[in-house]
Write a protein that holds these residues in place. Structure first.
Motif, mmCIF file in Angstrom:
data_model
loop_
_atom_site.group_PDB
_atom_site.id
_atom_site.type_symbol
_atom_site.label_atom_id
_atom_site.label_comp_id
_atom_site.label_asym_id
_atom_site.label_seq_id
_atom_site.Cartn_x
_atom_site.Cartn_y
_atom_site.Cartn_z
ATOM 1 N N ALA A 260 0.890 -1.120 0.107
ATOM 2 C CA ALA A 260 -0.104 0.096 0.139
ATOM 3 C C ALA A 260 0.809 1.389 -0.078
ATOM 4 O O ALA A 260 0.607 2.398 -0.705
ATOM 5 N N ALA A 261 2.035 1.129 0.890
ATOM 6 C CA ALA A 261 2.822 2.241 0.721
ATOM 7 C C ALA A 261 3.577 2.593 -0.680
ATOM 8 O O ALA A 261 3.684 3.694 -1.163
ATOM 9 N N ALA A 262 4.087 1.602 -1.139
ATOM 10 C CA ALA A 262 4.641 1.555 -2.377
ATOM 11 C C ALA A 262 3.673 2.046 -3.563
ATOM 12 O O ALA A 262 4.065 2.653 -4.436
ATOM 13 N N LEU A 263 2.551 1.764 -3.512
ATOM 14 C CA LEU A 263 1.318 2.005 -4.157
ATOM 15 C C LEU A 263 1.148 3.642 -4.260
ATOM 16 O O LEU A 263 1.176 4.240 -5.145
ATOM 17 N N LEU A 264 1.008 4.217 -3.141
ATOM 18 C CA LEU A 264 0.651 5.327 -2.768
ATOM 19 C C LEU A 264 1.914 6.585 -3.496
ATOM 20 O O LEU A 264 1.834 7.228 -3.956
ATOM 21 N N ILE A 265 3.229 5.942 -3.082
ATOM 22 C CA ILE A 265 4.256 6.561 -3.521
ATOM 23 C C ILE A 265 4.427 6.545 -5.045
ATOM 24 O O ILE A 265 4.706 7.572 -5.468
ATOM 25 N N GLY A 266 4.223 5.261 -5.649
ATOM 26 C CA GLY A 266 4.124 5.240 -7.069
ATOM 27 C C GLY A 266 3.221 6.165 -7.727
ATOM 28 O O GLY A 266 3.791 6.850 -8.619
ATOM 29 N N CYS A 267 1.902 6.354 -7.345
ATOM 30 C CA CYS A 267 0.872 6.949 -7.900
ATOM 31 C C CYS A 267 1.566 8.365 -7.711
ATOM 32 O O CYS A 267 1.307 9.283 -8.909
ATOM 33 N N ALA A 268 1.959 8.915 -6.539
ATOM 34 C CA ALA A 268 2.159 10.324 -6.545
ATOM 35 C C ALA A 268 3.237 10.835 -7.193
ATOM 36 O O ALA A 268 3.465 11.782 -7.867
ATOM 37 N N MET A 269 4.419 9.823 -7.567
ATOM 38 C CA MET A 269 5.598 10.019 -8.140
ATOM 39 C C MET A 269 5.153 10.073 -9.705
ATOM 40 O O MET A 269 5.683 10.997 -10.623
ATOM 41 N N SER B 127 2.354 11.003 -10.889
ATOM 42 C CA SER B 127 1.407 12.047 -11.317
ATOM 43 C C SER B 127 2.412 13.303 -11.519
ATOM 44 O O SER B 127 1.899 14.555 -11.995
ATOM 45 N N LEU B 128 3.530 13.392 -10.809
ATOM 46 C CA LEU B 128 4.577 14.425 -11.026
ATOM 47 C C LEU B 128 4.978 14.797 -12.590
ATOM 48 O O LEU B 128 5.230 15.673 -13.078
ATOM 49 N N VAL B 129 5.071 13.670 -13.385
ATOM 50 C CA VAL B 129 5.407 13.386 -14.839
ATOM 51 C C VAL B 129 4.525 13.124 -15.739
ATOM 52 O O VAL B 129 4.550 13.428 -16.894
ATOM 53 N N TRP B 130 3.249 12.528 -15.406
ATOM 54 C CA TRP B 130 2.221 12.079 -16.276
ATOM 55 C C TRP B 130 0.913 11.928 -15.597
ATOM 56 O O TRP B 130 0.810 11.279 -14.438
ATOM 57 N N THR B 131 -0.084 12.409 -16.252
ATOM 58 C CA THR B 131 -1.550 11.925 -16.069
ATOM 59 C C THR B 131 -2.274 11.790 -17.399
ATOM 60 O O THR B 131 -1.850 12.496 -18.352
ATOM 61 N N PRO B 132 -3.188 11.092 -17.291
ATOM 62 C CA PRO B 132 -4.025 10.873 -18.595
ATOM 63 C C PRO B 132 -4.434 12.105 -19.122
ATOM 64 O O PRO B 132 -4.464 12.500 -20.543
ATOM 65 N N TYR B 133 -4.928 12.998 -18.605
ATOM 66 C CA TYR B 133 -5.172 14.262 -18.827
ATOM 67 C C TYR B 133 -5.065 15.382 -17.935
ATOM 68 O O TYR B 133 -4.550 15.071 -16.725
ATOM 69 N N ASP B 134 -4.980 16.552 -18.105
ATOM 70 C CA ASP B 134 -4.905 17.740 -17.461
ATOM 71 C C ASP B 134 -5.853 17.816 -16.218
ATOM 72 O O ASP B 134 -7.273 17.954 -16.462
ATOM 73 N N PRO B 135 -5.477 17.461 -15.064
ATOM 74 C CA PRO B 135 -6.491 17.273 -13.850
ATOM 75 C C PRO B 135 -7.185 18.719 -13.482
ATOM 76 O O PRO B 135 -8.327 18.444 -12.973
ATOM 77 N N LEU B 136 -6.596 19.685 -14.103
ATOM 78 C CA LEU B 136 -7.195 21.050 -13.619
ATOM 79 C C LEU B 136 -8.192 21.326 -14.958
ATOM 80 O O LEU B 136 -8.997 22.307 -14.976
ATOM 81 N N VAL C 269 -3.283 12.555 -8.770
ATOM 82 C CA VAL C 269 -2.912 13.955 -8.218
ATOM 83 C C VAL C 269 -3.399 13.965 -6.890
ATOM 84 O O VAL C 269 -2.781 14.186 -5.671
ATOM 85 N N GLY C 270 -4.610 13.094 -6.498
ATOM 86 C CA GLY C 270 -4.965 13.092 -5.098
ATOM 87 C C GLY C 270 -3.849 12.130 -4.188
ATOM 88 O O GLY C 270 -3.793 12.480 -3.020
ATOM 89 N N ALA C 271 -3.507 11.325 -4.967
ATOM 90 C CA ALA C 271 -2.174 10.435 -4.239
ATOM 91 C C ALA C 271 -1.046 11.237 -3.869
ATOM 92 O O ALA C 271 -0.246 11.173 -2.559
ATOM 93 N N ARG C 272 -0.671 12.490 -4.656
ATOM 94 C CA ARG C 272 0.282 13.385 -4.401
ATOM 95 C C ARG C 272 0.011 14.030 -3.102
ATOM 96 O O ARG C 272 0.753 14.326 -2.297
ATOM 97 N N VAL C 273 -1.145 14.446 -3.002
ATOM 98 C CA VAL C 273 -1.587 15.491 -1.980
ATOM 99 C C VAL C 273 -1.661 14.594 -0.504
ATOM 100 O O VAL C 273 -1.315 15.070 0.207
ATOM 101 N N THR C 274 -2.172 13.433 -0.604
ATOM 102 C CA THR C 274 -2.267 12.580 0.474
ATOM 103 C C THR C 274 -0.731 12.303 0.956
ATOM 104 O O THR C 274 -0.550 12.317 2.165
ATOM 105 N N LEU C 275 -0.024 12.110 0.095
ATOM 106 C CA LEU C 275 1.356 11.552 0.469
ATOM 107 C C LEU C 275 2.148 12.820 1.102
ATOM 108 O O LEU C 275 2.827 12.646 2.017
#
Length: 291
Positions: free
Chosen positions: A17-26, A28-37, A69-75
């Motif tokens: 779970a920790a690895a998944l959270l960190i992986g999703c957060a990292m 999101s810094l370089v790629w997301t399917p669409y602009d989250p905003l 992006v929410g994973a980044r905020v949570t982390l």
């Protein structure tokens, strides 16, 4: 120690779970399917599809991007809150342990009173005073959790300061900082690590709760708690939209709690002694089957 954690179901789940959270957060810094905003009202409430696996919200924002992006905020909130709780909590514990008895007793009563207030209530009060932001939410959670860390570490710290090797170091003229860094702090580190994993779980849940209530990460930045709040109006019509952020919160909170339970058993000297004795014990010979 990692091997022993991975050999336990709770430890393996917590690390995953920790690895998944960190992986999703990292990620999101370089790629997301669409602009989250990016807002596209014409694409609001798009159903699950290949283009939008988790659909879109009322403003047409892709929910997979919001989840990353929410994973980044949570982390971020979890790490900042836990770091503040660790530093401030250990400092309070050392102040209580090294202060004169009368002053220490008064300060300890103040810590007990502070613990009586729920972390989320304290965070809401601080956020209301300083304004809603991820930073303010994380710092507020860390300040509220620091007294819990101090109360957890204090008994172990007092036992360490009264141990024979600390008394011997004091008699030999060692300074306070040397005693603290070389003798006292290492002895409380296992208890501190276990408590901090529990603080991480509580911080992730508190950040989601603050964002859900409108006291945490402000819009338009996505967060898991705000996603639940925004999607709540669709709970009857499209309940499947709430599954992803809800499951994400559950996995992270449960993962950190289970990791803390596994660390407690792994770092407990008595469990290590028991494990060594079990491994050293002679195995009973298996008798061959008789016909």
């Amino acid at each position: 120690m990692i091997g022993r954690l991975l050999s336990r179901p709770d430890g393996a789940f917590g690390l995953a779970a920790a690895a998944l959270l960190i992986g999703c957060a990292m990620l999101s810094l370089v790629w997301t399917p669409y602009d989250p905003l990016a807002v596209d009202p014409a694409a609001s409430w798009q159903p699950f599809s290949f283009a939008h696996p988790l659909g879109t919200d009322s403003l047409g924002r892709d929910q997979v991007s919001a989840l990353l992006v929410g994973a980044r905020v949570t982390l971020f909130a979890t790490v900042v809150a836990t770091a503040i709780a660790a530093v401030l909590g250990v400092a309070i514990a050392f102040a209580l342990a090294l202060a004169p008895r009368t002053l220490s007793s008064l300060l300890e009563r103040a810590v007990d009173v502070a613990i009586a207030f729920p972390t989320l209530i304290v965070a809401i009060i601080l956020v209301t005073g300083f304004g809603a932001s991820t930073w303010v939410a994380a710092v507020s959670i860390g300040l509220a959790a620091s007294v819990v860390v101090a109360r957890t570490v204090l008994p172990e710290l007092r036992r360490a300061l009264l141990s024979d090797h600390v008394l011997l170091a004091t008699a030999s003229g060692a300074g306070t900082w040397r005693i603290v860094s070389r003798h006292a702090l290492p002895s409380v580190l296992p208890t501190l690590i276990v408590r901090l994993t529990q603080i991480m779980a509580a911080s992730a849940l508190a950040e989601a709760a603050l964002s859900y209530l409108g006291f945490g990460t402000p819009p338009p930045t996505p967060s898991w708690g705000r996603s639940l709040s925004d999607l709540q109006s669709q709970i009857v019509i499209r309940p499947e939209y709430l599954i992803a952020p809800a499951v994400a919160i559950v996995i992270v909170v449960l993962g950190f709690n289970l990791l803390g339970d596994a660390l407690r058993d792994v770092l407990d000297p008595r469990s290590r002694v028991t494990a060594v004795e079990d491994e050293a014990a002679p195995r009973p010979e298996r008798k061959g089957a008789t016909l």
